[in-house]
Write a protein that holds these residues in place. Sequence first.
Motif, mmCIF file in Angstrom:
data_model
loop_
_atom_site.group_PDB
_atom_site.id
_atom_site.type_symbol
_atom_site.label_atom_id
_atom_site.label_comp_id
_atom_site.label_asym_id
_atom_site.label_seq_id
_atom_site.Cartn_x
_atom_site.Cartn_y
_atom_site.Cartn_z
ATOM 1 N N CYS A 183 0.860 -1.189 0.000
ATOM 2 C CA CYS A 183 0.000 0.000 0.000
ATOM 3 C C CYS A 183 0.895 1.238 0.000
ATOM 4 O O CYS A 183 0.987 1.944 1.022
ATOM 5 C CB CYS A 183 -0.906 0.000 1.228
ATOM 6 N N PRO A 184 1.574 1.506 -1.086
ATOM 7 C CA PRO A 184 2.578 2.574 -1.071
ATOM 8 C C PRO A 184 2.000 3.971 -0.882
ATOM 9 O O PRO A 184 2.723 4.876 -0.483
ATOM 10 C CB PRO A 184 3.249 2.438 -2.446
ATOM 11 N N ASN A 185 0.714 4.151 -1.145
ATOM 12 C CA ASN A 185 0.139 5.493 -1.017
ATOM 13 C C ASN A 185 -0.578 5.701 0.319
ATOM 14 O O ASN A 185 -1.191 6.747 0.526
ATOM 15 C CB ASN A 185 -0.839 5.749 -2.167
ATOM 16 N N ALA A 186 -0.541 4.728 1.172
ATOM 17 C CA ALA A 186 -1.305 4.822 2.418
ATOM 18 C C ALA A 186 -0.648 5.782 3.407
ATOM 19 O O ALA A 186 0.577 5.958 3.423
ATOM 20 C CB ALA A 186 -1.432 3.432 3.039
ATOM 21 N N ARG A 187 -1.502 6.428 4.228
ATOM 22 C CA ARG A 187 -1.027 7.242 5.361
ATOM 23 C C ARG A 187 -1.809 6.770 6.572
ATOM 24 O O ARG A 187 -3.047 6.769 6.552
ATOM 25 C CB ARG A 187 -1.282 8.729 5.106
ATOM 26 N N ALA A 242 1.594 10.721 14.833
ATOM 27 C CA ALA A 242 2.292 10.925 13.558
ATOM 28 C C ALA A 242 1.567 10.141 12.471
ATOM 29 O O ALA A 242 0.718 9.279 12.754
ATOM 30 C CB ALA A 242 3.733 10.441 13.669
ATOM 31 N N TYR A 243 1.895 10.475 11.244
ATOM 32 C CA TYR A 243 1.361 9.705 10.120
ATOM 33 C C TYR A 243 2.464 8.783 9.605
ATOM 34 O O TYR A 243 3.552 9.248 9.246
ATOM 35 C CB TYR A 243 0.900 10.631 8.988
ATOM 36 N N LEU A 244 2.178 7.514 9.596
ATOM 37 C CA LEU A 244 3.131 6.576 9.012
ATOM 38 C C LEU A 244 2.899 6.530 7.496
ATOM 39 O O LEU A 244 1.762 6.476 7.030
ATOM 40 C CB LEU A 244 2.942 5.176 9.597
ATOM 41 N N THR A 245 3.988 6.558 6.775
ATOM 42 C CA THR A 245 3.913 6.469 5.308
ATOM 43 C C THR A 245 4.999 5.515 4.835
ATOM 44 O O THR A 245 5.826 5.054 5.624
ATOM 45 C CB THR A 245 4.150 7.848 4.661
ATOM 46 N N ALA A 246 4.991 5.288 3.540
ATOM 47 C CA ALA A 246 6.028 4.406 2.986
ATOM 48 C C ALA A 246 7.409 5.001 3.221
ATOM 49 O O ALA A 246 8.384 4.279 3.450
ATOM 50 C CB ALA A 246 5.787 4.197 1.492
ATOM 51 N N ALA A 247 7.497 6.338 3.180
ATOM 52 C CA ALA A 247 8.786 6.977 3.393
ATOM 53 C C ALA A 247 9.163 6.994 4.864
ATOM 54 O O ALA A 247 10.341 6.999 5.207
ATOM 55 C CB ALA A 247 8.762 8.398 2.840
ATOM 56 N N GLN A 248 8.184 7.039 5.749
ATOM 57 C CA GLN A 248 8.461 7.104 7.191
ATOM 58 C C GLN A 248 7.570 6.074 7.887
ATOM 59 O O GLN A 248 6.524 6.405 8.442
ATOM 60 C CB GLN A 248 8.163 8.521 7.715
#
Lengths: 265, 163
Positions: free
Chosen positions: A144-148, A173-179
């Motif tokens: 789910c690369p676009n998920a937040r 915080a918001y977890l994302t693919a980058a973080q």
Amino acid sequence: MSDPDPLVGRFAAFREASIASTERPRVDALRRRVARRDATRTLSAALLVALVAAAVLWFSRPQPSAPPTTPPRASAGPVSAAPSAPAPSASAPAPSASASASTPSAIGATVPGGVAAFCARRDLPLVTNSDPMLPEYSDYFTHCPNARVRVYAMTYEWDPQRQQYALAHVNNAYLTAAQPSVARPVPTLDPISGACGYLTAVVVADVDPPATLPVAVTDAWDGGFTYWGQFKLGVLEQFSTFGKAADVASRPLCQPQPSGGNPTG
Amino acid sequence: MSDLDFAEFYAASFGPLTAQLHAFVGDHAEAQDLAQEAFCRAYARWHTIARFDDPTGWVRRVAWNMAISRWRRTVRLRRWQRDLLPSAQAGTEGIDPDLVAALAKLPRHHRQAVVLHYLADFSVHEIAEFCGVADGTVKSWLSRGRATLQGLLGMDEGEVASV
């Protein structure tokens, strides 16, 4: 000089007789035969192309969701001492994050509802790393690369005045693919909280977590997982050292303190 | 070349080719089928084959290849048929049944060499080129084939000329 070869005459006679008995088809018949063969060949080729096209269409059609053969993740791994009670994912809130339903993934074939349903999950199986301080959603964000995903990392500590556990620290915080990780607050290991127990948890939520943990929660057999479910919080990981409220309250260091007084060890 | 040219070529070549195949496979109907198939293939490519120096050579090659291939596939069946139906060729009018029977008993290479020599009028060298072997090999095949035929047909050894 060699004798005349009698086989020559025999073969010559054979050739004449064979040719005489041969019924040579007309050229038209030959032409029709070739035309029929060409037509058959063309038809066969067309049928083959149609079959191949049908097969390609069949295999490239959208796959219907199928029952999972294996869950994407069996457990959260050695994340703290969290009880193995069922995570409240079934009642998890509608995600604030936008899930990518078109992510190509094998998940779509193994999870009911496909990739979209998988990306909407907010439960323990999504945690993949073994560091309880840095829960990560590695597999989750791969699919789910676009998920937040909004998460709260919080610590509840004993509040001597209220004789219950209260929210002491919270990070959201918001977890994302980058973080894909969030730092969990370190509990204040003062004499009171250290002796009386504390709870740390990382939950997925769109609302602030409750300010206190009622006595019923600390006394509950499942260490509060049911309680989180009431708030529709997806617990990603949890660690607690508290005991039953009455036991904690009976400890000398954990008894109610005079108003304004400082606890001492 | 036009259809007319093909018709002339076909009329001139079909019979002799069928006779060769007949002697090789031992069955007149099958020989006709083989020849017809070879000419069908030639007709489909006639615009190319017509430019060859020897279109007959192309058709002959195709027909013989098919005959040898079919012979390989059906050799066991043929042996069984020959044992069961020894007079299968008796009904073919005017054709020397003894010669057909004797040819059928020759080994394949011997028979091919003998048929090409006597029915296609090939020299030893032409047979060698056609079969992809040395001249000496063809001489050996021819010699043995003729000797065997001579014995089977009850001919005197002296009657058979040397190659």
